[in-house]
Design an enzyme around this catalytic site. Structure first.
Site, PDB file in Angstrom:
ATOM      1  N   GLY A 256       0.756  -1.237   0.000  1.00 29.80           N
ATOM      2  CA  GLY A 256       0.000   0.000   0.000  1.00 29.80           C
ATOM      3  C   GLY A 256       0.791   1.294   0.000  1.00 29.80           C
ATOM      4  N   ASP A 303      -9.019 -10.345  -7.989  1.00 29.58           N
ATOM      5  CA  ASP A 303      -7.969 -10.514  -8.987  1.00 29.58           C
ATOM      6  C   ASP A 303      -8.175  -9.464 -10.071  1.00 29.58           C
ATOM      7  OD1 ASP A 303      -6.240 -11.295 -11.010  1.00 29.58           O
ATOM      8  OD2 ASP A 303      -6.709 -13.414 -10.852  1.00 29.58           O
ATOM      9  N   ASP A 323       1.654  -2.582 -10.668  1.00 25.86           N
ATOM     10  CA  ASP A 323       2.925  -3.003 -10.080  1.00 25.86           C
ATOM     11  C   ASP A 323       2.750  -4.478  -9.700  1.00 25.86           C
ATOM     12  OD1 ASP A 323       5.609  -2.234  -9.064  1.00 25.86           O
ATOM     13  OD2 ASP A 323       4.758  -2.828  -7.145  1.00 25.86           O
ATOM     14  N   CYS A 382       9.912  -4.272  -9.404  1.00 25.35           N
ATOM     15  CA  CYS A 382      11.157  -4.129  -8.636  1.00 25.35           C
ATOM     16  C   CYS A 382      12.110  -5.237  -9.090  1.00 25.35           C
ATOM     17  CB  CYS A 382      10.904  -4.167  -7.135  1.00 25.35           C
ATOM     18  SG  CYS A 382      10.015  -5.617  -6.545  1.00 25.35           S
TER      19      CYS A 382
END
Length: 509
Positions: A256, A303, A323, A382
């Site tokens: 979050g 989902d 992300d 990432c």
């Protein structure tokens, strides 16, 4: 019905817990602290090792240790890290000594921690059944450790440890000011009472402190006024730059930090739909939102791929932050992944897993373009792997273009760009784990008629972008010759501004 062996096992476990409880009642001072620190560390270590074995970690080591439920965070963190660093040797010693029976094998994480203390750490107080049992075998443990030293042809434990030690990468501590609760200048004043702090030169709400600065117990962190968030992670929401009043969908929201960053950029105006599939991560997401003070976020346990883009409930979504799940290779060092058994064993890259991740990432990004009112999409990971980054973007470009989207260049002065594997990769953003602490990848797609998006993103003050619709309306009201002159002048200023930014960023980081 319970079998006889199950009843016997439960009886034995209950007796063990009863003895442990009796032991804890008579502890005082340092003994009591050490007793509970080991057991608290064992619980976290169990979660870490189980996640590593399944290659599906619930959270990073730091995240687990600094959870509010962990009381003695510093001692627990140090104990877990040191136990993991020495775990290959601890396992070798325990296997050679053959001292563990079935009862103690069921508590292997606690055993690992106590054996670390016996062999490499501090003196172990004779409290707790596990401590007493292992201290009775102290000589055997040290004897087998000496044999391992001889096998490795080293004389000391320090030399043995150096054979496997991974050098630390020292990077600054970055914190993002939560402007929903505190302005940047006030945060600077408060932090400078104790630390050396400076503003980041790219993100107006990011502050830089010396490497190793521990702020986990700082009041501003505890009350949500600042978030411990790296620079690369803090670049994702500003790359999307949603306007106040928009509807925004955060497709894979937990834990979050980026979600509440969006709320801050939108100044609580509009609506953010925070979508998260995993129920166990929903609580963490809700905790983050509550801590931030954001009031315009709706959490959706769903989902993202199952969301019907034609549903009227999503007909006003103008921006999507995607992300998705990724390998996490860009944040492995900051997450201390090199301490995990799977990494210490030198296992090769799991290409099957990477291919599955990339397939999901492509599918999710393709799905994002289906929302009818969409104007911008940010895709971020990432990861440092091309297969999850440039390859995914390249594969969806034809679909994006068919819906009227193109790649746009966020942070034009940023020096690290995408790998040059296709035309337009210079619009992509990368960060270097060694230089920036994290390895991130960011791709910004925008509707082609949002012509001023790239020019506006030259501004490094993170002010929200003007609406492309409003810009088009203004153009209609102006005389043609005035509009053409302004377009020419804007182009000249943008090129000059871009040149100045590029020159000023040459030596950055």
């Amino acid at each position: 019905m319970r079998t006889k062996s199950m009843r016997k096992k439960k009886k034995g476990d209950d007796a063990c817990k009863e003895n442990e409880a009796k032991s804890s009642k008579v502890l005082k001072g340092a003994e009591r602290s050490a007793y509970f620190a080991r057991r608290e560390a064992a619980k976290v270590l169990k979660t870490v090792l189980e996640g590593d074995a399944k290659r599906r970690a619930l959270a990073s080591i730091k995240t687990l240790v600094y959870h509010p439920s962990v009381r003695n965070k510093k001692a627990t963190f140090a104990l877990i890290c040191q136990t993991l660093k020495h775990l290959p040797f601890i396992n070798d010693v325990l296997q050679a000594a053959k001292i563990l029976n079935t009862k103690w094998k069921r508590q292997q994480e606690l055993i690992y921690i106590i054996v670390y203390d016996i062999l490499f750490g501090q003196e172990v107080p004779l409290v707790g059944d596990a401590e007493k049992y292992l201290m009775r075998h102290k000589e055997a443990l040290h004897l087998h450790l000496k044999k391992i030293l001889l096998q490795k042809n080293v004389k000391t434990v320090k030399e043995l440890f150096a054979l496997h030690e991974v050098p630390d990468v020292s990077v600054p501590r970055n914190v993002r000011v939560n402007t929903l609760k505190l302005d940047v200048d006030s945060a600077l004043v408060e932090l400078r009472k104790k630390y050396s702090v400076q503003k980041d030169d790219l993100l107006h709400d990011l502050l830089i402190l010396p490497p190793g600065t521990d702020l986990h117990d700082h009041p501003l962190v505890k009350n949500g006024s600042i978030f411990l968030q790296g620079k690369a992670s803090s670049m994702v929401a500003p790359a999307l730059s949603p306007e106040p009043g928009w509807e925004v969908l955060d497709a894979c929201a937990a834990p979050g930090n980026k979600t509440v960053h969006l709320a801050a950029l939108m100044k609580r105006k509009g609506r953010i739909i925070a979508c998260e599939l995993k129920k166990e991560r929903i609580k963490r997401l809700n905790d983050t939102i509550k801590l931030s003070g954001a009031t315009n976020i709706q959490v959706l346990n769903e989902d993202f791929l199952n969301i019907n883009s034609k549903d009227p409930a999503y007909s006003k979504v103008k921006a999507i932050l995607l992300d998705p799940s990724c390998s996490g290779s860009g944040t492995a060092a900051s997450r201390l992944d090199h301490l995990l058994p799977s990494k210490a064993a030198g296992q090769n890259v799991d290409m099957e897993r990477l291919n599955k991740l990339a397939a999901f990432q492509r599918k999710a990004l393709q799905h994002a373009f289906l929302f009818p009112a969409l104007e911008r999409v940010v895709y971020s990971t990432c990861s440092i792997n091309q297969i999850e980054n440039e390859d995914v973007v390249k594969s969806v470009l034809p679909i994006a273009e068919s819906y009227g989207f193109q790649l746009v260049k966020p942070f034009p002065g940023w020096p690290c760009r995408g790998l040059p594997i296709f035309e337009g990769s210079e619009n992509l953003v990368r960060t270097d784990p060694a230089k920036h602490g994290e390895g991130f990848f960011i791709a910004l797609f925008a509707k082609k008629d949002d012509v001023n998006l790239s020019a506006r993103s030259n501004k490094n003050d993170n002010r929200t972008l003007h609406s492309s619709t409003r810009t088009r309306n203004v153009r209609r009201k102006q005389p043609i010759h005035t509009n053409m002159f302004k377009m020419w002048l804007s182009g000249q200023l943008c090129r000059r501004h871009r040149h100045m930014l590029d020159n000023s960023c040459c030596g950055r980081n």
